[in-house]
Design a protein around this motif. Structure first.
Motif: not given
Lengths: 413, 327, 176
Positions: A276-291
């Motif tokens: 989960s920690i790694n998932l959070v990190r991945d999600a934070l890094m790959e988060m696209p911009p937008g609404p």
């Protein structure tokens, strides 16, 4: 107690109120010496009929009611309900919202699994483990407070997206916190999975077999400890889990074999925490911009939802297993029927097949193994305030403390 | 006729002394335990507050309790008090002329037995399970203790009386003979394991096991009755550690400092307290920070498979070596 | 298997209606639901068909609801569990008339269904035939017989019940 049970001899009540249980549930075990011969479970000490209450709330209000089904997996109830309503309206949330949903969900999973590990330590009389894990858990609570402003009941999900964005500054603080957290959890993993006492108390305790687990339709870590690679995040790819290529962990990936016992459950949960920690990190890094939401305002969502008709099911993998919400709508601002299935219902109920043959000392481990969330099971409200206050505090002081803490967490945001 | 009165007063003083330091050590133990878990912990005097508060509370008697229910706590605290008067605490024990090591062994077993009686008389399922466990524990821990004590007596030169002083005069760990030192070490393991089992912390906390059987034999006790059990436990905590010190590390301050008269005696008491505290810290605080609770079956097999054979082997070795004249 | 094929297959066994929900959730994932109605005489064969087609479909839950003129149980199964992004939720709706609220159990196929069937039984008052343990699960034992909390008709909670005075009045709350 009925007649047939009376013949079985000495019975020991574990619950509704017992030091081993943090919430009311009634286990009753019949023993011969130290050996358990039969077990029975009684739910309902906390039943409040939330499903019925929900049928009198509108689509937005019900989200916050759902969140209060359980204090620990509050996101895990709000999110599937939001999904079910989105499904009714056939709305797809924007990508950024999906990523934020992953972040919140995974942080909640870390905090829930750490909590469980501490409770397990407490049940086997190993209080040091309890205090270590809860120390680590505080960091996750801080992270959640940073994102949502609350330690529990984050009020993050809404119809069509999420309510708060994760800004750049917050993201950087979160990433730093995650490194800290990872170190703590890895230390804990090394302690727990090799500690002689934990092994002695959990290995072979609460043993299901794969066939039984499949036939009982166990959920979440209870299924995965038996080697059933089943996880809504993987199977349905809710939120951004599909985009992140999530794969579920089973016991044999961690300890080499599917023990189907409390030790495997521990291993699965600890490994999932790190995942989960790694998932959070991945999600934070790959988060696209937008609404962050498909609707500009909740009232728009409410108006649209009030025109919807039909039935829908929303699913999400809570820390304890699959949470399912069913809603039926008939062009009204209220649901006609709202049904919640929490994983603990079947996971806790299944222990009745597993108790016989164990010792009394194992009973608490078996009872704790599914991570019983009674509040979820019975759709009730639970507020858990464990604060070691050293002086009498009033409301103003607590508010002040809370604000100071928030400022501390927010740092330079 | 002055003699018995002074003995009685001295014995009372010894009991109060043991109780005070037992409770104090419990408080320090709780504080250190908390610090090691990165908690703040209770005030050091918390056990005193607990006992005082309990003494002022009303007694709640369970409906199914037998008359023994009220007698067991008195029995327990009386036995523990008698124990305190028999074990030296840096000074000669008040009752040293009225009994030997056999009496101490009996008193220790009796104190534990009082807990069993109390639990069995409570009439609650938790208590009866706890009492069963306590019985298993007594059977498991007393055997190594008996064997170790007798072997220690046997090891001391001039094996004539089973007196604590005779053993204290020749501590095996500090003997010139290396064989005796090895035997002494094995016996130390046996006695420390007995101590851990007797005060029931860490791995042997099976009998109270809060999360399993909600306090075991004491589940139904409240108010002054519970306070008596608490006081008895405090005395046993202190006396047990004190006994280990007397058996294995009986040196007094005279080996370090050249003190005389009352000053030496005061120094000896302080030195004894320090040693006792170290035993409590290692055997209780440190041990329960590192470990949790075992199952009763694992505890029994730990004692019967490892500890009892260990003490028996050292006992047989002592007899054989002694008859061969090696030691 | 294609969703529509699955639906056709199930409709063939049940002889009822049905539809498919297939919605996009994110870039990669879709929400797949199959809804099919069945008669209470043949719903077990629909479930058996599912068991035949997929090894171990996972019973998700049983929804019990009062539709006004009739009662309805929805047996919901997850199939294809364990296969990434392929899970389908198959829901079998079974109508039960109010004057004869009996339905067969499925605990012989899914022992875990016991908990859901016990819940359905006490909540809307269906009579699950063949359920091994018929005691109440969630509502208290002293709750009146014949009252079912989630029924919307006269068998639901009557106003007298929640307006009734407490049998154990507290001092000073004027409720003696």
């Amino acid at each position: 107690m009925s007649e047939e049970y009376r013949e079985l001899g000495v019975s020991i009540p574990i619950g509704p109120f017992h030091p081993a249980l943090k919430e009311p549930i009634g286990f009753r075990i019949w023993v011969e010496g130290e050996k358990i011969v039969k077990a029975d479970i009684r739910f309902g000490h906390n039943y409040r009929g939330i499903e019925l209450i929900g049928a009198r709330r509108n689509w937005i209000q019900i989200l916050y009611l759902a969140e209060r089904i359980c204090g620990i997996c509050s996101w895990s109830h709000q999110f599937p309900l939001a999904q079910a309503i989105e499904s009714l309206m056939d709305v797809r949330p924007p990508d950024r919202a999906n990523y934020i949903r992953v972040v919140v969900g995974e942080l909640e999973r870390i905090h829930s699994h750490m909590l469980w590990l501490g409770v397990l330590g407490h049940e086997i009389g190993f209080d040091t483990l309890l205090h270590l894990t809860w120390g680590v858990r505080e960091k996750v609570m801080d992270a959640l407070e940073l994102i949502s402003g609350n330690r529990v009941n984050y009020a993050m999900a809404t119809i069509g997206g999420v309510r708060r964005d994760i800004t750049e500054a917050k993201r950087d603080i979160l990433l730093r916190k995650l490194d800290d957290l990872l170190k703590g959890v890895e230390t804990l993993r090394d302690i727990v999975l090799t500690h002689k006492l934990v092994l002695l108390r959990t290995e072979g305790v609460g043993r299901y077999d794969r066939e039984l687990a499949l036939r009982l339709c166990l959920q979440g870590p209870m299924a995965r400890m038996c080697g059933i690679r089943k996880d809504v995040r993987q199977d349905e790819g809710v939120a951004a889990y599909g985009d992140l290529g999530f794969r579920a962990i089973v016991a044999r990936d961690v300890v080499g074999k599917d023990g189907c016992d409390a030790y495997s459950a521990t291993a699965v949960r600890v490994a999932e925490t790190i995942q989960s920690i790694n998932l959070v990190r991945d999600a934070l890094m790959e988060m696209p911009p937008g609404p962050i939401s498909a609707f500009p305002k909740p009232i728009v969502a409410l108006t649209r939802a009030s025109k919807a008709e039909g039935e829908a099911i929303g699913r999400y993998e809570a820390p304890r297993g699959e949470v399912i919400h069913y809603v039926r709508a008939a062009k009204s601002d209220k649901p006609k029927r709202w049904k919640v299935r929490a994983p603990s219902l079947i996971n806790v109920y299944s222990t009745k097949w597993v108790f016989p043959g164990h010792q009394i000392a194992d009973a608490v481990v078996i009872a704790a193994q599914p991570d019983p969330c009674i509040a979820c099971t019975e759709r009730a409200l639970i507020v858990d305030l464990d604060r070691g206050e050293r002086r009498v505090v009033d409301h103003a002081y607590l508010t002040e403390l809370s604000r100071r803490k928030s400022k501390e967490v927010m740092g330079d945001v | 006729m002055f003699e018995p009165l002074s003995i009685i007063l001295y014995a009372l003083a010894a009991i109060v002394f043991s109780l005070f330091f037992g409770l104090l050590f419990m408080g320090v133990d709780r504080k250190l335990y908390a610090r090691m878990q990165s908690r703040i912990g209770p005030p050091i005097l918390q056990p005193f507050y607990d006992v005082l508060k309990l003494l002022g509370k009303e007694i709640v008697r369970p409906r199914g309790a037998s008359p023994l229910y009220s007698l067991a706590p008195i029995f327990h605290v009386a036995t523990a008090a008698a124990l305190a008067a028999y074990v030296p605490f840096g000074l000669k024990s008040p009752l040293s002329h009225y009994g030997d090591i056999i009496v101490i062994i009996y008193l220790i077993a009796l104190a534990a037995f009082a807990v069993v009686l109390g639990g069995a008389a409570s009439g609650s399922p938790f208590s009866s399970v706890g009492s069963q466990r306590e019985l298993v524990l007594i059977v498991s821990i007393d055997a190594p203790m008996l064997v170790s004590l007798l072997t220690l007596a046997w090891l001391s030169p001039g094996f004539s009386v089973f007196s604590l002083e005779a053993i204290s005069k020749h501590p095996p760990l500090f003997s010139e003979n290396p064989l005796v030192r090895v035997l002494g070490l094995l016996l130390l393991v046996g006695v420390v394991m007995w101590y851990i089992g007797d005060i029931k912390v860490g791995i042997t906390e099976v009998e109270e096991a809060e999360t399993e059987i909600a306090g075991g034999p004491l589940a139904e006790y409240s108010g002054p009755n519970l306070a008596m059990f608490e006081m008895g436990r405090a005395i046993r905590l202190f006396v047990g550690a004190s006994l280990i010190v007397n058996l294995f590390f009986p040196q007094d301050l005279s080996i370090f400092l050249s003190l005389q008269g009352p000053l030496l005696e005061f120094g000896n008491v302080c030195f004894h307290l320090l040693k006792t505290f170290l035993v409590v810290f290692l055997a209780v605080t440190f041990h329960r920070t590192m470990f949790g609770r075992l199952k009763i079956s694992s505890v029994a097999s730990l004692y019967w498979k490892y500890i009892i054979p260990l003490t028996l082997v050292s006992s047989v070795a002592a007899i054989v070596l002694r008859s061969m004249g090696v030691i | 298997m294609d969703l529509n094929q699955l639906l056709e297959e199930l409709k063939r066994v049940s002889g009822g209606e049905g539809f498919v929900q297939d919605q996009e959730m994110s870039k990669t994932s879709r929400r797949r639901r199959v809804w099919v109605t069945a008669d209470r005489r043949n719903f077990r064969s629909v479930i058996l068909k599912l068991v035949e087609m997929y090894t171990y479909p996972q019973l998700s839950f049983i929804v019990a609801q009062d539709l006004g003129d009739r009662l309805q149980l929805i047996y919901s199964f997850e199939v294809n569990s364990g296969k990434p992004l392929e899970a389908v939720e198959v829901s079998v709706k079974v109508d039960i008339p109010k004057d004869d609220p009996r339905i067969a159990t499925i605990t012989d196929m899914f022992p875990g269904a016991e908990v859901y069937e016990r819940e359905a039984q006490e909540m809307i008052g269906v009579d699950v035939v063949g359920l091994p343990d018929k005691r109440r699960l969630l509502i208290p034992e002293d709750f009146p017989e014949g009252v079912f909390p989630l029924r919307l008709d006269e068998k639901g909670i009557p106003p007298e019940l929640w307006k009734k005075k407490s049998p154990h009045p507290l001092e000073g709350d004027g409720n003696e």
